[in-house]
Each structure stands twice: as C-alpha cells, then as structure tokens.
Design a protein around this motif. Structure first.
Motif, PDB file in Angstrom:
ATOM      1  N   LEU A   1       0.839  -1.191   0.000  1.00 32.30           N
ATOM      2  CA  LEU A   1       0.000   0.000   0.000  1.00 32.30           C
ATOM      3  C   LEU A   1       0.874   1.240   0.000  1.00 32.30           C
ATOM      4  CD1 LEU A   1      -2.999   0.876   0.191  1.00 32.30           C
ATOM      5  CD2 LEU A   1      -2.561   1.272   2.609  1.00 32.30           C
ATOM      6  N   GLN A   2       0.579   2.146  -0.913  1.00 31.49           N
ATOM      7  CA  GLN A   2       1.324   3.398  -0.990  1.00 31.49           C
ATOM      8  C   GLN A   2       0.449   4.516  -0.437  1.00 31.49           C
ATOM      9  OE1 GLN A   2       2.588   3.985  -5.007  1.00 31.49           O
ATOM     10  NE2 GLN A   2       3.984   2.263  -4.974  1.00 31.49           N
ATOM     11  N   ILE A   3       1.012   5.297   0.459  1.00 33.79           N
ATOM     12  CA  ILE A   3       0.285   6.395   1.076  1.00 33.79           C
ATOM     13  C   ILE A   3       0.826   7.704   0.512  1.00 33.79           C
ATOM     14  CG2 ILE A   3      -0.196   7.563   3.262  1.00 33.79           C
ATOM     15  CD1 ILE A   3       0.128   4.843   4.624  1.00 33.79           C
ATOM     16  N   SER A   4      -0.101   8.613   0.184  1.00 31.10           N
ATOM     17  CA  SER A   4       0.324   9.912  -0.321  1.00 31.10           C
ATOM     18  C   SER A   4      -0.393  11.001   0.456  1.00 31.10           C
ATOM     19  CB  SER A   4       0.010  10.034  -1.815  1.00 31.10           C
ATOM     20  OG  SER A   4      -1.386   9.970  -2.020  1.00 31.10           O
ATOM     21  N   SER A   5       0.215  12.145   0.496  1.00 29.88           N
ATOM     22  CA  SER A   5      -0.369  13.300   1.166  1.00 29.88           C
ATOM     23  C   SER A   5      -0.876  14.249   0.095  1.00 29.88           C
ATOM     24  CB  SER A   5       0.700  13.983   2.030  1.00 29.88           C
ATOM     25  OG  SER A   5       0.149  15.116   2.651  1.00 29.88           O
ATOM     26  N   ASP A   6      -2.198  14.345  -0.010  1.00 27.04           N
ATOM     27  CA  ASP A   6      -2.819  15.175  -1.032  1.00 27.04           C
ATOM     28  C   ASP A   6      -3.677  16.249  -0.381  1.00 27.04           C
ATOM     29  OD1 ASP A   6      -1.765  13.582  -3.112  1.00 27.04           O
ATOM     30  OD2 ASP A   6      -3.423  12.176  -2.927  1.00 27.04           O
ATOM     31  N   PRO A   7      -3.844  17.376  -1.062  1.00 28.68           N
ATOM     32  CA  PRO A   7      -4.744  18.407  -0.522  1.00 28.68           C
ATOM     33  C   PRO A   7      -6.175  17.891  -0.446  1.00 28.68           C
ATOM     34  CG  PRO A   7      -3.527  19.223  -2.442  1.00 28.68           C
ATOM     35  CD  PRO A   7      -3.236  17.764  -2.307  1.00 28.68           C
ATOM     36  N   VAL A   8      -6.923  18.402   0.510  1.00 32.29           N
ATOM     37  CA  VAL A   8      -8.303  18.002   0.714  1.00 32.29           C
ATOM     38  C   VAL A   8      -9.200  19.217   0.478  1.00 32.29           C
ATOM     39  CG1 VAL A   8      -9.966  17.203   2.435  1.00 32.29           C
ATOM     40  CG2 VAL A   8      -7.669  16.244   2.384  1.00 32.29           C
ATOM     41  N   MET A   9     -10.280  19.016  -0.252  1.00 34.55           N
ATOM     42  CA  MET A   9     -11.249  20.080  -0.477  1.00 34.55           C
ATOM     43  C   MET A   9     -12.187  20.117   0.724  1.00 34.55           C
ATOM     44  SD  MET A   9     -10.304  21.278  -3.398  1.00 34.55           S
ATOM     45  CE  MET A   9     -11.670  22.251  -3.965  1.00 34.55           C
ATOM     46  N   CYS A  10     -11.812  20.866   1.746  1.00 30.53           N
ATOM     47  CA  CYS A  10     -12.559  20.857   3.004  1.00 30.53           C
ATOM     48  C   CYS A  10     -14.001  21.312   2.823  1.00 30.53           C
ATOM     49  CB  CYS A  10     -11.867  21.728   4.045  1.00 30.53           C
ATOM     50  SG  CYS A  10     -10.305  21.036   4.607  1.00 30.53           S
ATOM     51  N   GLY A  11     -14.212  22.360   2.054  1.00 29.81           N
ATOM     52  CA  GLY A  11     -15.578  22.842   1.842  1.00 29.81           C
ATOM     53  C   GLY A  11     -16.447  21.786   1.198  1.00 29.81           C
ATOM     54  N   THR A  12     -15.906  21.118   0.176  1.00 29.22           N
ATOM     55  CA  THR A  12     -16.637  20.049  -0.508  1.00 29.22           C
ATOM     56  C   THR A  12     -16.881  18.884   0.440  1.00 29.22           C
ATOM     57  OG1 THR A  12     -15.593  20.685  -2.575  1.00 29.22           O
ATOM     58  CG2 THR A  12     -16.584  18.497  -2.496  1.00 29.22           C
ATOM     59  N   TRP A  13     -15.862  18.535   1.207  1.00 27.39           N
ATOM     60  CA  TRP A  13     -15.981  17.435   2.156  1.00 27.39           C
ATOM     61  C   TRP A  13     -17.042  17.735   3.205  1.00 27.39           C
ATOM     62  CZ3 TRP A  13     -15.084  16.919   7.428  1.00 27.39           C
ATOM     63  CH2 TRP A  13     -15.030  15.608   7.907  1.00 27.39           C
ATOM     64  N   CYS A  14     -17.031  18.947   3.758  1.00 29.34           N
ATOM     65  CA  CYS A  14     -18.019  19.330   4.777  1.00 29.34           C
ATOM     66  C   CYS A  14     -19.427  19.295   4.203  1.00 29.34           C
ATOM     67  CB  CYS A  14     -17.708  20.730   5.321  1.00 29.34           C
ATOM     68  SG  CYS A  14     -16.249  20.772   6.382  1.00 29.34           S
ATOM     69  N   ALA A  15     -19.603  19.802   2.986  1.00 30.93           N
ATOM     70  CA  ALA A  15     -20.929  19.790   2.361  1.00 30.93           C
ATOM     71  C   ALA A  15     -21.394  18.357   2.127  1.00 30.93           C
ATOM     72  CB  ALA A  15     -20.886  20.568   1.044  1.00 30.93           C
ATOM     73  N   SER A  16     -20.490  17.498   1.700  1.00 33.71           N
ATOM     74  CA  SER A  16     -20.821  16.094   1.452  1.00 33.71           C
ATOM     75  C   SER A  16     -21.243  15.408   2.747  1.00 33.71           C
ATOM     76  CB  SER A  16     -19.621  15.395   0.830  1.00 33.71           C
ATOM     77  OG  SER A  16     -19.844  14.023   0.722  1.00 33.71           O
ATOM     78  N   CYS A  17     -20.501  15.643   3.809  1.00 33.12           N
ATOM     79  CA  CYS A  17     -20.833  15.033   5.095  1.00 33.12           C
ATOM     80  C   CYS A  17     -22.163  15.546   5.625  1.00 33.12           C
ATOM     81  CB  CYS A  17     -19.729  15.305   6.114  1.00 33.12           C
ATOM     82  SG  CYS A  17     -18.231  14.379   5.806  1.00 33.12           S
ATOM     83  N   SER A  18     -22.435  16.832   5.427  1.00 32.40           N
ATOM     84  CA  SER A  18     -23.688  17.385   5.951  1.00 32.40           C
ATOM     85  C   SER A  18     -24.887  16.781   5.232  1.00 32.40           C
ATOM     86  CB  SER A  18     -23.696  18.907   5.856  1.00 32.40           C
ATOM     87  OG  SER A  18     -23.699  19.320   4.513  1.00 32.40           O
ATOM     88  N   ARG A  19     -24.740  16.420   3.954  1.00 31.35           N
ATOM     89  CA  ARG A  19     -25.835  15.768   3.229  1.00 31.35           C
ATOM     90  C   ARG A  19     -26.086  14.362   3.766  1.00 31.35           C
ATOM     91  NH1 ARG A  19     -23.567  18.244  -1.411  1.00 31.35           N
ATOM     92  NH2 ARG A  19     -22.572  16.311  -2.015  1.00 31.35           N
ATOM     93  N   CYS A  20     -25.051  13.732   4.295  1.00 34.28           N
ATOM     94  CA  CYS A  20     -25.204  12.381   4.842  1.00 34.28           C
ATOM     95  C   CYS A  20     -25.788  12.402   6.250  1.00 34.28           C
ATOM     96  CB  CYS A  20     -23.853  11.665   4.872  1.00 34.28           C
ATOM     97  SG  CYS A  20     -23.196  11.330   3.243  1.00 34.28           S
ATOM     98  N   LEU A  21     -25.836  13.580   6.876  1.00 37.31           N
ATOM     99  CA  LEU A  21     -26.361  13.711   8.237  1.00 37.31           C
ATOM    100  C   LEU A  21     -27.508  14.708   8.250  1.00 37.31           C
ATOM    101  CD1 LEU A  21     -22.916  14.024  10.049  1.00 37.31           C
ATOM    102  CD2 LEU A  21     -24.391  12.022  10.044  1.00 37.31           C
ATOM    103  N   PRO A  22     -28.598  14.409   7.564  1.00 42.02           N
ATOM    104  CA  PRO A  22     -29.687  15.377   7.496  1.00 42.02           C
ATOM    105  C   PRO A  22     -30.266  15.666   8.876  1.00 42.02           C
ATOM    106  CG  PRO A  22     -30.397  13.264   6.619  1.00 42.02           C
ATOM    107  CD  PRO A  22     -28.924  13.162   6.904  1.00 42.02           C
TER     108      PRO A  22
END
Length: 139
Positions: free
Chosen positions: A96-117
C-alpha cells in the motif's frame, strides 16, 4: 541428559514449523476470502451507485434529486470504506502506498452534511463555512 535436551529442541522446532505452515495456509485463505468478498460486495454497490445516478438525473422535483444525491454520496462513502477495508491485504503485503494530497474541506463538509440530514455539521465536527476551500494538508 544431552540427548533429552536435543530431543526437546527437535520437538519444539517441529511444532514451530507446523505452526508456520498453518499460519501461511491461513494467510492464503484470508487473501482468497478478501478477493472473493471484494467482488461480491463491489458488484451490488456499483449497481446501487448506478441506479442512484439514474434517479438523480431523472428526478421530478428538487427534493427527489436531493434524496437521490444523498443515496449516491452515501453509497460512494460506503464504497470507499469497503475499499479501505479490503486494502488490508495490501497493507499486510507491504504494497500500500500512502500519499499526502490536498483536501477540499468545503466540498468534504458539504458532502458530510448531506449524509447527516437534520444535524448541523458544525455541531458534529466543529466545521464552519469559514473553513478554507482547499487545505494544504489533510484536515
């Protein structure tokens, strides 16, 4: 006395060799199981994701579209979890290769909020709209 000690040592080595064979066989069986489960789980998940996309594209109202997109986002999250679990064999094999990539926090937060109505994400993870859209490091 020396003969007895040598015999004990020989028996220990035989037990260790037998345990090693059992462990190797068990590892092989686990790999076969993971490969089989990978296929058996991913196939229906891909069908769920495909039909969710169809539902989202053919939704008659905005509410139907939001519901279908929630199914799609949640399904993709579940598929990622499944992939992470099945990567166990890669981790154990040292592949397994691990990489450090930037995260789209705004997109991630919006996605999570849709999963927790019904529950504000800021309440769950202390995440606010003031968070930067792109984090240079994983958040």
């Amino acid at each position: 006395m020396l003969f007895r000690e040598s015999l004990k040592q020989l028996r220990r080595e035989e037990r260790l060799a037998a345990a090693k064979v059992r462990a190797e066989q068990s590892e092989k069986e686990k790999s076969i199981f993971l490969a089989t489960m990978s296929h058996e789980i991913r196939t229906p998940m891909n069908a769920i994701l495909g039909f969710s996309e169809l539902l989202a594209n053919e939704a008659q109202s905005e509410q139907e579209k939001r519901h279908a997109e929630t199914i799609l986002v949640s399904g993709r999250a579940l598929l990622q979890i499944i992939n992470d679990i099945l990567d166990l064999s890669k981790i154990e094999a040292g592949m397994l290769q691990i990489s450090s990539d930037p995260v789209m926090c705004g997109t991630w937060c919006a996605s999570c909020s849709r999963c927790l109505p019904g529950r504000p994400l800021s309440e769950a993870w202390n995440c606010t709209q003031k968070s930067p859209q792109v984090c240079p490091t994983p958040c």
